[in-house]
Design a protein around this motif. Structure first.
Motif, PDB file in Angstrom:
ATOM      1  N   ARG A   1     -15.093  -8.626  -2.128  1.00 14.26           N
ATOM      2  CA  ARG A   1     -14.771  -8.653  -3.399  1.00 14.26           C
ATOM      3  C   ARG A   1     -15.228 -10.047  -3.978  1.00 14.26           C
ATOM      4  O   ARG A   1     -15.713 -10.428  -4.969  1.00 14.26           O
TER       5      ARG A   1
ATOM      6  N   ASN B   1     -16.682  -3.830  -4.789  1.00 14.73           N
ATOM      7  CA  ASN B   1     -15.279  -3.128  -4.332  1.00 14.73           C
ATOM      8  C   ASN B   1     -15.434  -2.240  -3.251  1.00 14.73           C
ATOM      9  O   ASN B   1     -16.597  -1.941  -2.891  1.00 14.73           O
ATOM     10  N   TYR B   2     -14.398  -1.466  -2.812  1.00 10.19           N
ATOM     11  CA  TYR B   2     -14.465  -0.320  -1.839  1.00 10.19           C
ATOM     12  C   TYR B   2     -15.180   0.986  -2.688  1.00 10.19           C
ATOM     13  O   TYR B   2     -15.973   1.583  -2.186  1.00 10.19           O
TER      14      TYR B   2
ATOM     15  N   TYR C   1       0.972  -1.075   0.077  1.00 10.72           N
ATOM     16  CA  TYR C   1      -0.035  -0.027  -0.147  1.00 10.72           C
ATOM     17  C   TYR C   1       0.697   1.336  -0.046  1.00 10.72           C
ATOM     18  O   TYR C   1       0.718   2.229  -0.934  1.00 10.72           O
TER      19      TYR C   1
ATOM     20  N   ALA D   1      -7.132   0.208  -1.195  1.00 10.93           N
ATOM     21  CA  ALA D   1      -7.059   1.221  -2.401  1.00 10.93           C
ATOM     22  C   ALA D   1      -6.001   2.020  -1.994  1.00 10.93           C
ATOM     23  O   ALA D   1      -5.692   2.661  -1.158  1.00 10.93           O
TER      24      ALA D   1
ATOM     25  N   PHE E   1      -6.914   6.275   1.940  1.00 12.45           N
ATOM     26  CA  PHE E   1      -7.466   5.030   2.334  1.00 12.45           C
ATOM     27  C   PHE E   1      -7.276   4.684   3.752  1.00 12.45           C
ATOM     28  O   PHE E   1      -7.766   4.129   4.443  1.00 12.45           O
TER      29      PHE E   1
ATOM     30  N   TRP F   1     -15.517   6.423  -8.174  1.00  7.09           N
ATOM     31  CA  TRP F   1     -14.727   6.771  -7.135  1.00  7.09           C
ATOM     32  C   TRP F   1     -15.947   6.946  -5.961  1.00  7.09           C
ATOM     33  O   TRP F   1     -15.689   7.356  -4.971  1.00  7.09           O
TER      34      TRP F   1
ATOM     35  N   LYS G   1     -13.151  -0.770 -11.264  1.00  9.22           N
ATOM     36  CA  LYS G   1     -12.362  -0.374 -10.182  1.00  9.22           C
ATOM     37  C   LYS G   1     -11.099   0.431 -10.382  1.00  9.22           C
ATOM     38  O   LYS G   1     -10.173  -0.009 -10.835  1.00  9.22           O
TER      39      LYS G   1
ATOM     40  N   TYR H   1      -8.770   2.123  -8.853  1.00  7.91           N
ATOM     41  CA  TYR H   1      -7.741   2.130  -8.017  1.00  7.91           C
ATOM     42  C   TYR H   1      -6.748   0.644  -8.178  1.00  7.91           C
ATOM     43  O   TYR H   1      -7.174  -0.162  -8.386  1.00  7.91           O
ATOM     44  N   TYR H   2      -5.487   1.200  -7.735  1.00  4.48           N
ATOM     45  CA  TYR H   2      -4.621  -0.124  -7.626  1.00  4.48           C
ATOM     46  C   TYR H   2      -4.762  -0.726  -6.210  1.00  4.48           C
ATOM     47  O   TYR H   2      -4.851  -0.140  -5.179  1.00  4.48           O
TER      48      TYR H   2
ATOM     49  N   PRO I   1      -5.835  -1.563 -11.644  1.00  5.82           N
ATOM     50  CA  PRO I   1      -7.116  -1.001 -11.776  1.00  5.82           C
ATOM     51  C   PRO I   1      -8.085  -1.938 -13.004  1.00  5.82           C
ATOM     52  O   PRO I   1      -7.393  -2.252 -13.975  1.00  5.82           O
TER      53      PRO I   1
END
Length: 439
Positions: free
Chosen positions: A201, A206-207, A89, A391, A396, A212, A383, A385-386, A379
């Motif tokens: 997931r 996803n988040y 992260y 995220a 995050f 977004w 989704k 984001y990586y 991504p």
């Protein structure tokens, strides 16, 4: 005259010793209190013996505390640490902010190309390595083969959450102190949210969506958290909202957990007779699937606890010397010599999984490598984001921890699942709007 010569010799020796001591570099390393890191500390005298000009000072902290300390230190340029233990992260975010020194001074025989490609990529920015992986992991289902046999169950290679719920009920024996399932409950973006983010997931959420917008009130999150709370309330250990990775590792090793879905790195410890009461009864399967269209490669996550050098370090050369040692092939050989091949840090080097001594000693090796290889944090269309269980955006860390507290409240019964998810949605929407992600 003889006394005078002896006095001069003694003075000369004292001067040499004093000069050597003053030339010694002290490295301060901040690390997490996981078993592999504690083992590394125990082997540090081997490094200091080979490098008498470097002394290592360890600061070992609980996971949530470590993250707070190193984040504060690097963001303020505090200079408390020469080496930080961070993960997949932090590395891409901190490298882009030029908070980390690139690892361009590793030893000539380090063999960067031997690092597993997915792990090397996760720890690089603009093709430069900014952290060296100490161990890497994905996620596995660990279970007690003896309890399954007694209950007349057979663990599928790729279990569903419906099967996990059925099995948890059948193997729970609270009178005997055996709980059907143990899962992370301790709040934190890298504790309960690492597990729950991945579980969501597994139910198709996803988040954040492609725009977004937070997804905490989506069907996937509702199904995941509702099942999580139901399973842990009925078949989990008491006080589960306080249990993180290390607590569940201890419970499983004591024979108190029938199943545990968590980091693959746990496998070496629960199969080690020195650390586990059930070493010969542990089986491994993929992470569970909660949808009808479970992908063939499963819902894996990707993480590496890694060693990195903050820009504030004044001892970067010595720090790279230590990192070269601690994450090298030679270090793996040293652990194998001292502790056995099954206990070497997993998931970092291709050559380890080509070594028959390791694959024969580690029954979990193939499952671990397969899960890591099939974890793609990139991504996607839905989704932006990586990351998988996280995220990779600066917001995050705070957002995930705040949501993790809501999930712990739902688990402990101080909030309903709907209340916790509604509050999580509000927290996340506010932070993402403040960060400019949502217009």
């Amino acid at each position: 005259m003889r006394f005078s010569m002896m006095t001069v010799s003694a003075a000369a020796l004292l001067a040499v010793a004093t000069t050597a001591a003053s030339a010694q570099t002290t490295l301060t390393i901040g690390t997490v209190n996981n078993s592999d890191m504690i083992r590394m500390q125990g082997l540090t005298p081997e490094f200091e013996k080979a490098h008498p000009d470097i002394k290592v000072n360890w600061v070992t902290l609980e996971e949530n505390i470590l993250r707070q300390r190193v984040t504060t230190d690097i963001a303020t340029g505090g200079g408390q640490f020469d080496i930080m233990t961070i993960g997949t992260y932090e590395v891409p975010i901190w490298a882009k902010q030029e908070w980390l020194k690139p690892l361009d001074g590793l030893s000539d025989d380090y063999d960067v190309d031997d690092l597993i490609p997915a792990i090397r990529s996760a720890l690089s920015n603009d093709d430069k390595l900014y952290a060296a992986p100490f161990y890497a992991e994905s996620v596995l289902t660990l279970y007690r083969k003896d309890l399954f046999e007694k209950a007349g169950l057979e663990m599928p290679e790729k279990p569903t959450w419906d099967f996990i719920a059925e099995a948890a009920e059948k193997i729970t024996d609270k009178d005997a102190g055996v709980y059907g399932i143990c899962l992370r409950g301790k709040p934190g973006w890298g504790e309960n949210m690492a597990f729950l983010g991945n579980m969501a997931r597994e139910f198709g959420a996803n988040y954040f969506d492609a725009d977004w917008k937070p997804q905490f009130e989506s069907d996937g999150w509702k199904k995941a958290v509702s099942l999580y709370v139901d399973l842990m309330t009925k078949y989990g250990p008491p006080g589960a909202a306080s249990n993180g990775f290390n607590e569940n590792l201890s419970l499983f090793g004591q024979g108190k957990c029938g199943m545990w879905m968590d980091a693959s790195v746990a496998a070496s410890f629960v199969t080690d007779p020195k650390q586990s009461q059930v070493p010969d009864q542990v089986g491994f399967a993929a992470a569970p699937c909660g949808t009808d269209n479970c992908p063939n490669d499963g819902f894996n996550w990707l993480w590496a606890w890694s060693l990195a050098i903050p820009n504030s370090s004044k001892n970067a050369e010595a720090a790279q010397t230590f990192i070269s040692w601690a994450t090298s092939k030679e270090y793996l050989d040293l652990v194998a010599e001292k502790e056995g091949w099954a206990n070497v840090p997993p998931g970092t080097r291709t050559s380890l999984y080509e070594n028959s001594k390791y694959t024969e000693a580690a029954p979990f090796a193939e499952a671990t490598l397969n899960a890591i290889k099939h974890a793609d944090p990139s991504p996607t269309d839905d989704k932006p984001y990586y990351g998988l269980q996280f995220a990779a955006i600066p917001e995050f860390q705070g957002l995930g921890t705040a949501v993790g507290q809501q999930m712990a409240a739902a688990l402990s019964g101080s909030a309903t699942v709907d209340q916790a998810l509604k509050q999580s949605q509000a927290i996340a929407t506010r932070e993402m709007t403040r960060g400019g992600y949502i217009k």
